[in-house]
Design an enzyme around this catalytic site. Structure first.
Site, PDB file in Angstrom:
ATOM      1  CG  ASN A  42      -1.863   1.102   1.300  1.00 21.92           C
ATOM      2  OD1 ASN A  42      -1.836   2.013   0.458  1.00 21.92           O
ATOM      3  ND2 ASN A  42      -2.732   1.090   2.295  1.00 21.92           N
TER       4      ASN A  42
ATOM      5  CE  LYS B  99       0.085   2.473   6.786  1.00 21.84           C
ATOM      6  NZ  LYS B  99      -1.224   3.039   6.615  1.00 21.84           N
TER       7      LYS B  99
ATOM      8  NE  ARG C  96      -6.280   1.148  -0.064  1.00 20.93           N
ATOM      9  CZ  ARG C  96      -6.420   2.131   0.794  1.00 20.93           C
ATOM     10  NH1 ARG C  96      -5.402   2.525   1.519  1.00 20.93           N
ATOM     11  NH2 ARG C  96      -7.587   2.709   0.947  1.00 20.93           N
TER      12      ARG C  96
ATOM     13  CG  HIS D 221     -12.857   2.291   3.461  1.00 23.30           C
ATOM     14  ND1 HIS D 221     -13.604   3.273   4.055  1.00 23.30           N
ATOM     15  CD2 HIS D 221     -11.571   2.569   3.775  1.00 23.30           C
ATOM     16  CE1 HIS D 221     -12.802   4.109   4.698  1.00 23.30           C
ATOM     17  NE2 HIS D 221     -11.557   3.704   4.534  1.00 23.30           N
TER      18      HIS D 221
ATOM     19  N   GLY E 206     -12.716   3.682  10.792  1.00 23.00           N
ATOM     20  CA  GLY E 206     -11.314   3.901  11.147  1.00 23.00           C
ATOM     21  C   GLY E 206     -11.081   5.387  11.158  1.00 23.00           C
TER      22      GLY E 206
ATOM     23  N   GLY F  34     -10.370   6.975   8.516  1.00 14.10           N
ATOM     24  CA  GLY F  34     -11.321   7.183   7.420  1.00 14.10           C
ATOM     25  C   GLY F  34     -12.475   6.240   7.693  1.00 14.10           C
TER      26      GLY F  34
ATOM     27  NE  ARG G 218     -10.727  12.047   4.193  1.00 17.92           N
ATOM     28  CZ  ARG G 218     -10.382  10.752   4.101  1.00 17.92           C
ATOM     29  NH1 ARG G 218     -11.244   9.805   4.445  1.00 17.92           N
ATOM     30  NH2 ARG G 218      -9.197  10.407   3.652  1.00 17.92           N
TER      31      ARG G 218
ATOM     32  NE  ARG H 164      -6.670   5.148  20.498  1.00 21.05           N
ATOM     33  CZ  ARG H 164      -5.711   4.591  19.769  1.00 21.05           C
ATOM     34  NH1 ARG H 164      -5.100   3.513  20.209  1.00 21.05           N
ATOM     35  NH2 ARG H 164      -5.349   5.100  18.616  1.00 21.05           N
TER      36      ARG H 164
ATOM     37  CB  ILE I  91     -13.513   3.553  15.434  1.00 16.68           C
ATOM     38  CG1 ILE I  91     -12.447   4.667  15.421  1.00 16.68           C
ATOM     39  CG2 ILE I  91     -14.674   3.909  16.341  1.00 16.68           C
ATOM     40  CD1 ILE I  91     -12.909   5.974  14.805  1.00 16.68           C
ATOM     41  N   GLY I  92     -14.342   0.606  14.822  1.00 14.26           N
ATOM     42  CA  GLY I  92     -15.373  -0.442  14.800  1.00 14.26           C
ATOM     43  C   GLY I  92     -14.960  -1.670  15.592  1.00 14.26           C
TER      44      GLY I  92
ATOM     45  CG  ASN J 271      -9.636  -1.723  18.636  1.00 14.22           C
ATOM     46  OD1 ASN J 271      -9.439  -2.831  19.122  1.00 14.22           O
ATOM     47  ND2 ASN J 271      -9.040  -1.312  17.533  1.00 14.22           N
TER      48      ASN J 271
ATOM     49  CD  GLU K  18      -8.417  -1.960   4.040  1.00 15.19           C
ATOM     50  OE1 GLU K  18      -8.063  -1.501   5.133  1.00 15.19           O
ATOM     51  OE2 GLU K  18      -8.751  -1.252   3.083  1.00 15.19           O
TER      52      GLU K  18
END
Ligand code: ADP
Length: 391
Positions: A7, A14, A88, A177, A205, A207, A236, A280, A327-328, A330, A378
């Site tokens: 990526n 990455k 990606r 995504h 996340g 994003g 955003r 967080r 986020i979803g 954790n 991913e």
């Protein structure tokens, strides 16, 4: 078989090396600050994190260092062990309806979409070119963030703007995504044991986007021409009345581009709370009674629910809602408040399961609509597509 998933961003790269078809990670890592004298390259393997600093002025050198590192850290004994590289690519436009083996022509086609993703596609191409030079004899595959959403129909992807904008400039909703929404919805369908299904995936996340998946196909998603549309995110704004652009540009003596930059980088959690883009911190703020952190959370939940309600109606019902990404996966507080807001649709939260981590059902046994945490991956999707197309 070893497959490298890549990526590439404008100043970062990455990577993850996986054994396929077992889908097991051997090593992962990243190069950050490409273009700087003090770029950082990190390798994570055998539970260890190895960090080094180099002068890395371009992606070509970053890729050379990644490959040298794979050999040095014994993730591979020779380059021949790598059987394919999956890249990606953010924007595939209407050209790419599936992933593809990369050729010179494909690179040119991706380049032709730069206008639609000026921040992402040029960086993705830089990564592709560097890996094609370094590993010229193995298949390289492009996996697009947009292809999963190419099954949307016109009523879902067209804006109610002058039709010529679509004809001349390809202005429409593309969605992003896609690899994550596909990975999570496929896993959810497997758990449900249903080929015919109606699933909503909330990829939350830094994003964030929501996707409606009917019988394995994306029928609508919240991001648009760019990742700015949809629900609010870390920095955003998500949807906003476009007239705000003119008003703020006038009041603050900014160009439209600068205001859009504010909507991309200074809005969402950060803009509303005034202190952080990280969920967080928002949750900590909420727990200590900070007014604007609480407001940022409330807006977030309301806007996620707006999409869920709309997709429920558009699909004509719902079997499951899935939460994924940073986020979803954790943040139990966000899942809790979204699911509580969905009670009218027949979802009942299992408060105990919701506090745990990892793949699990977080609705009660008698809940009509099921809720799940399904960690996204991913890189595995990139590797799966690379194996499929290299055969
Ligand atoms: P992206 O890939 O879009 O950069 P991620 O999916 O990695 O983002 O999500 C990053 C976000 O996840 C962080 O900004 C933070 O808000 C959230 N996050 C990560 N860990 C936790 C946690 N333990 N609790 C709550 N939120 C978390």
């Amino acid at each position: 078989m070893k497959i490298l998933a890549v990526n590439a961003g404008s100043s970062s790269l990455k990577f993850q090396l996986l054994v396929m078809p077992e889908e097991k990670e051997i090593v992962s890592g990243q190069v950050e600050r490409i273009g700087w004298d003090d770029a950082i390259i990190t390798f994570k393997l055998n539970g260890e994190k190895i960090k080094e600093t180099f002068q890395i002025l371009n992606h070509k050198y970053a890729v050379e260092l990644v490959i040298q590192g794979l050999l040095k850290h014994k993730a591979i004994e020779s380059l021949e062990e790598i059987k394919g590289v999956g890249h990606r690519v953010v924007q595939g436009g209407e050209i790419f309806k599936t992933s593809v083996i990369i050729t010179d022509e494909v690179v040119e086609q991706i380049r032709s979409l730069n206008d639609l993703a000026p921040l992402h596609n040029p960086a993705n191409i830089t990564g592709i070119e560097a890996f094609r030079k370094a590993l010229p004899n193995i298949p390289q595959v492009a996996v697009f963030d947009t292809t999963f959403h190419q099954t949307m129909t016109e009523d879902a992807y067209l804006y109610a703007a002058p039709y010529e904008w679509y004809e001349k400039y390809h202005v429409r909703k593309y969605g992003f995504h896609g690899t994550s929404h596909q990975f999570v919805s496929e896993r959810c369908a497997e758990i449900l044991g249903k080929k015919e299904h109606k699933i909503i995936v909330a990829h939350l996340g830094n994003g964030a986007s929501i996707c409606a998946v009917k019988n394995g196909k994306s029928v609508d998603t919240s991001m648009g021409l760019t990742p700015l549309e949809g629900i609010p995110m870390g920095t955003r704004s998500g949807n906003i009345d476009p007239a705000v652009l003119m008003l703020i540009a006038g009041k603050e003596d900014k160009t439209i581009g600068e205001v859009i930059d504010d909507l991309n980088k200074k809005s969402g959690y950060l803009g509303v709370s005034g202190f952080s883009n990280d969920s967080r911190d928002i949750i900590d703020g909420m727990n200590r009674g900070d007014y604007r952190a609480t407001l940022a959370h409330k807006i977030q939940v309301k806007r996620i629910l707006d999409y869920i309600g709309s997709y429920y109606v558009y699909m004509g019902g719902l079997d499951a809602i899935c939460f994924t990404a940073g986020i979803g996966e954790n943040a139990p507080e966000i899942r809790r408040d979204v699911i509580k807001g969905m009670e009218v649709l027949g979802v009942k939260l299992d408060e105990v399961e919701n506090e745990k981590r990892g793949e699990r059902m977080i609705s009660t046994k008698d809940s009509k609509v099921k809720a799940f945490i399904i960690p996204t991956n991913e890189e595995v999707m990139l590797a799966r597509e690379t194996v499929r197309l290299s055969k």
